[in-house]
Design a protein around this motif. Structure first.
Motif, mmCIF file in Angstrom:
data_model
loop_
_atom_site.group_PDB
_atom_site.id
_atom_site.type_symbol
_atom_site.label_atom_id
_atom_site.label_comp_id
_atom_site.label_asym_id
_atom_site.label_seq_id
_atom_site.Cartn_x
_atom_site.Cartn_y
_atom_site.Cartn_z
ATOM 1 N N SER A 18 53.701 -63.377 47.709
ATOM 2 C CA SER A 18 54.498 -62.773 46.649
ATOM 3 C C SER A 18 54.325 -63.576 45.363
ATOM 4 N N LEU A 19 54.900 -63.059 44.290
ATOM 5 C CA LEU A 19 54.833 -63.749 43.004
ATOM 6 C C LEU A 19 55.561 -65.093 43.043
ATOM 7 N N PHE A 73 73.850 -61.587 47.975
ATOM 8 C CA PHE A 73 72.502 -61.948 47.564
ATOM 9 C C PHE A 73 71.861 -60.726 46.923
ATOM 10 N N PHE A 74 71.128 -60.938 45.841
ATOM 11 C CA PHE A 74 70.414 -59.856 45.176
ATOM 12 C C PHE A 74 68.989 -60.299 44.879
ATOM 13 N N SER A 75 68.081 -59.369 44.947
ATOM 14 C CA SER A 75 66.683 -59.650 44.637
ATOM 15 C C SER A 75 66.511 -59.872 43.136
ATOM 16 N N LEU A 102 45.830 -62.922 40.446
ATOM 17 C CA LEU A 102 47.145 -62.393 40.084
ATOM 18 C C LEU A 102 47.224 -60.896 40.368
ATOM 19 N N GLU A 103 46.134 -60.194 40.146
ATOM 20 C CA GLU A 103 46.105 -58.755 40.439
ATOM 21 C C GLU A 103 46.434 -58.501 41.910
ATOM 22 N N ILE A 104 45.848 -59.279 42.795
ATOM 23 C CA ILE A 104 46.092 -59.133 44.236
ATOM 24 C C ILE A 104 47.552 -59.438 44.564
ATOM 25 N N ILE A 105 48.083 -60.473 43.945
ATOM 26 C CA ILE A 105 49.466 -60.877 44.201
ATOM 27 C C ILE A 105 50.448 -59.827 43.689
ATOM 28 N N VAL A 106 50.203 -59.305 42.488
ATOM 29 C CA VAL A 106 51.089 -58.275 41.931
ATOM 30 C C VAL A 106 51.044 -57.022 42.802
ATOM 31 N N PHE A 113 57.862 -55.192 48.311
ATOM 32 C CA PHE A 113 59.238 -55.453 47.906
ATOM 33 C C PHE A 113 59.777 -54.271 47.116
ATOM 34 N N LYS A 114 61.096 -54.095 47.201
ATOM 35 C CA LYS A 114 61.724 -52.974 46.514
ATOM 36 C C LYS A 114 61.910 -53.317 45.033
ATOM 37 N N TYR A 115 61.377 -52.454 44.186
ATOM 38 C CA TYR A 115 61.476 -52.584 42.739
ATOM 39 C C TYR A 115 62.155 -51.350 42.165
ATOM 40 N N PRO A 116 62.883 -51.507 41.060
ATOM 41 C CA PRO A 116 63.282 -50.301 40.332
ATOM 42 C C PRO A 116 61.990 -49.595 39.883
#
Length: 145
Positions: A18-19, A73-75, A102-106, A113-116
């Motif tokens: 992850s980042l 806890f919040f992400s 970084l491209e691979i990691i992003v 992971f849950k993102y808006p």
């Protein structure tokens, strides 16, 4: 040869990070304000009591509707700062050698992971545009050399 390929594929999947785990982002060092927490959690600022940044999540102490203290806890991915810092990390890459990992990691982070939705779209669009820009600049510098 097939066995070796599958081992390499397995190893590369296992090493994806992850980042935060990769060190690109260090959110535990961020000073997240009550205002930022309120915006991320969509609640009034006066209900936020305390914000505790941790390595992978934020602990927010807040008042529930009955006025009782609660904590959860919040992400970090819910916070606008996450999007801004991720975009800044992408922009800091000046060549393909630093941008490719970084491209691979992003990509991994967005998939796992849950993102808006708007935040994920903004990060992905920024990444793609920056990749195009870096490649174009590299081609131009090679053409001028």
């Amino acid at each position: 040869m097939t066995k070796r390929r599958s081992q390499n594929t397995h190893n590369s999947r296992r090493n994806r990070q992850s980042l935060t785990a990769s060190g690109w982002l260090k959110p535990q060092c961020w000073q997240i304000s009550k205002t930022e927490a309120a915006e991320a959690l969509k609640m009034p600022v006066n209900r936020i009591v305390k914000v505790y940044p941790k390595q992978h999540q934020v602990i927010v102490v807040y008042l529930n509707k009955k006025g009782q203290k609660c904590s959860s806890f919040f992400s970090y991915r819910l916070f606008a700062r996450w999007e801004k810092e991720t975009i800044a990390a992408i922009a800091s890459c000046r060549n393909q050698q630093t941008l490719a990992p970084l491209e691979i990691i992003v990509q991994y982070d967005l998939e796992h992971f849950k993102y808006p939705v708007q935040s994920a779209d903004a990060i992905w669009d920024t990444l793609l545009n920056h990749i195009r820009q870096v490649i174009t600049e590299q081609r131009l510098s090679l053409a001028c050399a």
